[in-house]
Design an enzyme around this catalytic site. Structure first.
Site, mmCIF file in Angstrom:
data_model
loop_
_atom_site.group_PDB
_atom_site.id
_atom_site.type_symbol
_atom_site.label_atom_id
_atom_site.label_comp_id
_atom_site.label_asym_id
_atom_site.label_seq_id
_atom_site.Cartn_x
_atom_site.Cartn_y
_atom_site.Cartn_z
ATOM 1 N N SER A 40 -2.166 -5.813 -14.556
ATOM 2 C CA SER A 40 -1.766 -4.595 -13.897
ATOM 3 C C SER A 40 -0.363 -4.222 -14.236
ATOM 4 O O SER A 40 0.532 -5.037 -14.095
ATOM 5 C CB SER A 40 -2.159 -4.309 -12.608
ATOM 6 O OG SER A 40 -1.738 -3.051 -11.941
ATOM 7 N N GLY A 59 1.056 -1.385 -13.147
ATOM 8 C CA GLY A 59 1.572 -0.549 -12.095
ATOM 9 C C GLY A 59 1.033 1.078 -12.580
ATOM 10 O O GLY A 59 0.155 1.482 -13.251
ATOM 11 N N GLY A 83 -5.210 -0.994 -7.096
ATOM 12 C CA GLY A 83 -5.521 -2.325 -7.842
ATOM 13 C C GLY A 83 -7.150 -2.539 -7.579
ATOM 14 O O GLY A 83 -7.928 -3.077 -8.517
ATOM 15 N N ASP A 84 -7.298 -2.605 -6.300
ATOM 16 C CA ASP A 84 -8.842 -3.016 -6.138
ATOM 17 C C ASP A 84 -9.910 -2.061 -6.629
ATOM 18 O O ASP A 84 -10.980 -2.217 -7.224
ATOM 19 C CB ASP A 84 -9.222 -2.868 -4.526
ATOM 20 C CG ASP A 84 -8.044 -4.066 -4.061
ATOM 21 O OD1 ASP A 84 -7.549 -4.907 -4.617
ATOM 22 O OD2 ASP A 84 -7.794 -3.691 -2.796
#
Length: 338
Positions: free
Chosen positions: A216, A218, A247-248
């Site tokens: 990730s 961001g 993120g999940d």
């Protein structure tokens, strides 16, 4: 069905205030309470996309009872194991003026050896019939640091694809057990590999045992190192809002793509669109379905050169991947997520 594991579940509380000021009292304008912990967040998104989803892990005490009551109102099947200790709470304070979020996370209950043994038995049973499993989040007190590595090995023995999303020493040990996919963020990746260069660090992480690594970046999207090559996926523009759970949601997109056998570019587009749609949602940790459908065909996915061991770049082998339909500009096709 898709199985998600949240060993450190939480009752998530989100408070919205007009402006967050240190050392001051605040009038809360909105309170949202929902079952949380990374794996439960993933499970809710998967269920919203139409996938049969089972959630396991731990829940206990009065907080755990409230969590399970809230979970019962969703399509996610509850297979949580009870604990004597109470489930933790997490508190997110959203500053309406700036859009920033301040997060407070409790540590979680102390899980006993008997409780861990009961979970391990249930996990083995649930693997029978699972299309894939996601192991997500921190470890609560009392669970050994190699727990995720143990669960990865159990999933591999059952021939169930496994995604790992954790950090620190549990990630270091878990990746060595050879999961199908890991999804660290930039800080977790740097801690694991010692490198702040995203391309080198992502490739290095894959060399430590995972079949694929999706990092990730961001608001800049995702970077993937896979057996088929490396790709970068980015939203069409920066989105402003509450990043809680983004993120999940990306994990849910990646896991659903794994189950569907979706090619990597489309799989990454799905994950980035879900993540951005979560940031845009008025409810923390949920995704805006309309925004998701609008964003998904606009996600830009480009193939990346693979750095060699001396730090130089090589595009060798990219021609061999032309048949995978990689669009070096925008992806305009539907992935058929739900």
């Amino acid at each position: 069905m898709i199985l998600t594991v949240t060993l450190n579940t939480a009752l998530d509380l989100t408070y919205r205030v007009p402006a967050l000021t240190p050392h001051a009292s605040h009038r809360v304008t909105q309170v949202v309470e929902r079952p949380g912990g990374k794996g439960l967040n993933v499970a809710r998104v998967l269920a919203a996309l139409g996938y049969e989803t089972v959630a396991t892990g731990f829940a206990g005490g009065a907080t755990g009872a409230v969590l399970r009551d809230r979970l019962a109102a969703t399509p996610v099947r509850d297979e949580l194991v009870g604990t004597a200790g109470p489930t933790r709470r997490t508190v997110a304070v959203v500053d309406s003026a700036s859009g920033d979020t301040t997060q407070l996370n409790e540590p979680g209950p102390n899980v006993t050896p008997a409780e861990w043994a009961a979970f391990r038995t249930l996990f083995t049973t649930l693997l029978d019939g699972a299309a894939a499993v996601a192991l997500c989040g921190s470890l609560p007190p009392g669970i050994h640091v190699g727990a995720y590595a143990e669960l990865v090995r159990l999933a591999r023995a059952a021939a169930v694809p496994v995604l790992l999303d954790t950090s620190g020493e549990p990630l270091r040990r878990g990746i060595a057990a050879r999961p199908d996919l890991v999804k660290p963020n930039a800080d977790e990746l740097a801690q694991l590999t010692g490198s702040r260069d995203p391309l080198r660090a992502t490739r290095d992480a894959r060399g430590r045992g995972a079949r694929a690594v999706v990092s990730s970046l961001g608001p800049e999207g995702l970077l993937a190192a896979t057996p088929e090559g490396m790709w970068r996926a980015a939203p069409p523009a920066a989105v402003k809002g509450n990043p809680t759970g983004a993120g999940d949601s990306a994990v849910a997109g990646l896991l659903s793509g794994l189950v569907d056998g979706t090619p990597w570019p489309e799989r990454l587009a799905r994950a980035v669109a879900l993540s951005a749609a979560t940031v845009l949602s008025p409810v923390a940790g949920e995704f805006d379905a309309t925004a998701y459908e609008e964003l998904r065909p606009q996600v830009k996915v480009t193939e990346e050169p693979e750095p060699d061991l001396t730090g130089r770049s090589s595009r060798a082998g990219h021609a061999d991947r032309a048949d995978q339909g990689v669009d070096r500009g925008r992806l305009s096709g539907s992935t058929g997520a739900a």
